[in-house]
Write an enzyme that holds these catalytic residues in place. Structure first.
Site, PDB file in Angstrom:
ATOM      1  N   LYS A 170     -42.590  10.208 -30.273  1.00 47.76           N
ATOM      2  CA  LYS A 170     -43.501   9.424 -29.436  1.00 47.76           C
ATOM      3  C   LYS A 170     -44.763  10.248 -29.226  1.00 47.76           C
ATOM      4  O   LYS A 170     -44.715  11.341 -28.670  1.00 47.76           O
ATOM      5  CB  LYS A 170     -42.840   9.096 -28.107  1.00 47.76           C
ATOM      6  CG  LYS A 170     -43.779   8.348 -27.162  1.00 47.76           C
ATOM      7  CD  LYS A 170     -43.043   7.850 -25.936  1.00 47.76           C
ATOM      8  CE  LYS A 170     -43.998   7.151 -24.999  1.00 47.76           C
ATOM      9  NZ  LYS A 170     -43.315   6.672 -23.793  1.00 47.76           N
TER      10      LYS A 170
ATOM     11  N   ARG B 261     -49.620   0.311 -19.825  1.00 49.79           N
ATOM     12  CA  ARG B 261     -49.716   0.939 -18.501  1.00 49.79           C
ATOM     13  C   ARG B 261     -50.311  -0.036 -17.497  1.00 49.79           C
ATOM     14  O   ARG B 261     -49.978  -0.014 -16.316  1.00 49.79           O
ATOM     15  CB  ARG B 261     -50.514   2.238 -18.585  1.00 49.79           C
ATOM     16  CG  ARG B 261     -49.736   3.301 -19.368  1.00 49.79           C
ATOM     17  CD  ARG B 261     -50.486   4.616 -19.519  1.00 49.79           C
ATOM     18  NE  ARG B 261     -49.784   5.476 -20.477  1.00 49.79           N
ATOM     19  CZ  ARG B 261     -50.302   6.573 -21.014  1.00 49.79           C
ATOM     20  NH1 ARG B 261     -51.534   6.955 -20.676  1.00 49.79           N
ATOM     21  NH2 ARG B 261     -49.606   7.297 -21.857  1.00 49.79           N
TER      22      ARG B 261
ATOM     23  N   LYS C 166     -43.281   5.916 -32.580  1.00 52.29           N
ATOM     24  CA  LYS C 166     -44.167   5.134 -31.721  1.00 52.29           C
ATOM     25  C   LYS C 166     -45.471   5.866 -31.479  1.00 52.29           C
ATOM     26  O   LYS C 166     -45.421   7.058 -31.210  1.00 52.29           O
ATOM     27  CB  LYS C 166     -43.427   4.935 -30.400  1.00 52.29           C
ATOM     28  CG  LYS C 166     -44.222   4.303 -29.313  1.00 52.29           C
ATOM     29  CD  LYS C 166     -43.419   4.292 -28.044  1.00 52.29           C
ATOM     30  CE  LYS C 166     -44.288   3.724 -26.958  1.00 52.29           C
ATOM     31  NZ  LYS C 166     -43.751   3.930 -25.661  1.00 52.29           N
TER      32      LYS C 166
HETATM   33  C1  PBG Z   1     -43.089   4.877 -20.721  1.00 56.03           C
HETATM   34  C2  PBG Z   1     -43.392   4.035 -21.889  1.00 56.03           C
HETATM   35  C3  PBG Z   1     -44.664   3.785 -22.427  1.00 56.03           C
HETATM   36  C4  PBG Z   1     -44.477   2.839 -23.429  1.00 56.03           C
HETATM   37  C5  PBG Z   1     -43.110   2.569 -23.522  1.00 56.03           C
HETATM   38  N1  PBG Z   1     -42.440   3.331 -22.566  1.00 56.03           N
HETATM   39  C6  PBG Z   1     -46.011   4.237 -22.009  1.00 56.03           C
HETATM   40  C7  PBG Z   1     -46.321   5.660 -21.868  1.00 56.03           C
HETATM   41  O1  PBG Z   1     -45.636   6.544 -22.392  1.00 56.03           O
HETATM   42  O2  PBG Z   1     -47.325   5.928 -21.197  1.00 56.03           O
HETATM   43  C8  PBG Z   1     -45.592   2.241 -24.232  1.00 56.03           C
HETATM   44  C9  PBG Z   1     -45.353   0.910 -24.837  1.00 56.03           C
HETATM   45  C10 PBG Z   1     -46.576   0.179 -25.264  1.00 56.03           C
HETATM   46  O3  PBG Z   1     -47.706   0.685 -25.198  1.00 56.03           O
HETATM   47  O4  PBG Z   1     -46.399  -0.972 -25.678  1.00 56.03           O
HETATM   48  N2  PBG Z   1     -42.409   6.036 -20.864  1.00 56.03           N
END
Ligand code: PBG
Length: 336
Positions: free
Chosen positions: A204, A214, A258
């Site tokens: 990630k 967010r 991701k």
């Molecule tokens: C939180 C999380 C995030 C996403 C999924 N779980 C955001 C982040 O890490 O700030 C992002 C998903 C998306 O942008 O569609 N841990």
């Protein structure tokens, strides 16, 4: 090969022959997306208002717990195998420690129980991380500007057990703390949840593409600083393989990369090197880019949807988390 003005090209291989008509293209098509590949991420809201649009994600809505049951019914009807739940926690319930994450009656847990009771045979995936619950918007415990790893992991293991207790089929840790997959596996097993799978957000990246998400979970206004001390540097590739290897060694059943489209090389490397079930998340910013361009008449969203989702399959993904899931499932139905 002869070639002159009076001597036409004499080609033995003409790759265009196989592209001459749609029926011919269908015969040689190497990759296709099916409904079985889709995971639908949904946002859960507190309160009775059934649906509320997410401003930065055209076509996406936050839904109440009661309405989430209808979403699950729709997913079932469309043949989508699984939903992934994200809570928009009311600001009053957010604190420094993210304590609401450990409330067995929090939004996620209530949605899990409601959906399981009404639509028992749909897969339910829950996000393990503290960001929807912390007042500072970080995925872990913040102390003097630092995110504490082991202290956070201790909380995440409890969060995972609580979600499993409420009916989660798959625990998806998205926090990027070190060692959390192994700790969560042990905690799940100790509590009798040996069949609950772990889908690890292994690679990630600290990405600009999470902005609309967010906004959807109400943490964009609260996030202090960035997540670069735990999410990966987008310049790195080999490190993603190490992260995925560690997660598999710690007990992950599935790994995830991701965001999606800017990281197709990572999807390919993870799948071809480790050979484990590999998922990819077409994140909120990727969805928003397509939809915003579509609203301006600059791009055909349906074609961009099919093209991007097929690209994930071509790169080696076994499945895709995408906000296009219901639209793609409908498109696939109309195709048949
Ligand atoms: C939180 C999380 C995030 C996403 C999924 N779980 C955001 C982040 O890490 O700030 C992002 C998903 C998306 O942008 O569609 N841990």
């Amino acid at each position: 090969m002869r070639h002159s003005a009076d001597q036409p090209l004499d080609l033995v291989r003409r790759p265009r022959r196989n592209r001459k008509a749609e029926w011919a293209r269908r015969l040689v098509r190497e990759n296709r997306v099916t409904t079985d590949d889709l995971i639908w991420p949904i946002f859960i809201n507190e309160g009775k208002v059934p649906r509320e649009p997410v401003a930065t994600m055209p076509g996406v809505e936050r839904v109440s717990v009661a309405e989430a049951v209808n979403v699950a019914r729709e997913a079932k009807e469309l043949g989508i195998p699984a939903l992934c739940l994200f809570p928009n926690t009311p600001p009053s319930l957010r604190d420094e420690m993210g304590s609401e994450a450990l409330n067995p009656d929090n939004l996620t847990c209530r949605a899990l129980r409601a959906i399981k009771a009404a639509v028992p045979d749909i897969g339910l995936i829950t996000d393990v991380a503290l960001d929807p619950y912390t007042s500072h918007g970080h995925d872990g415990i913040l102390e003097n500007g630092r995110i504490l790893n082991d202290e956070t992991v201790a909380i995440l293991t409890q969060q995972a057990v609580i979600q499993a207790g409420a009916g989660a089929d798959v625990i998806a840790p998205s926090d990027m703390m070190d060692g959390r997959v192994g700790a969560i596996r042990i905690a799940l097993d100790d509590n009798g949840f040996t069949d609950v799978q772990i889908m690890a957000y292994s690679a990630k990246y600290a990405s600009a593409y999470y902005g609309p998400f967010r906004d959807a979970v109400g943490s964009s206004g609260t996030l202090s600083g960035d997540k670069k001390t735990y999410q990966m540097d987008f310049a790195n590739g080999a490190e993603a393989l190490m992260e995925a290897e560690l997660d598999v060694a710690e007990g992950a059943d599935m790994v995830m990369v991701k965001p999606g489209l800017p990281y197709l090389d990572i999807v390919h490397r993870v799948k071809s090197t480790l050979g484990v079930p590999t998922f990819v998340y077409q994140v909120s910013g990727e969805y928003a880019m397509i939809m915003a361009a579509a609203e301006k008449g600059m791009i055909d969203p349906e074609r961009a949807m099919v093209e991007t989702l097929t690209a994930f399959k071509r790169a080696g993904a076994d499945g895709i988390l995408t906000y296009f899931a219901p639209r793609m499932a409908r498109w696939l139905k109309a195709e048949r």
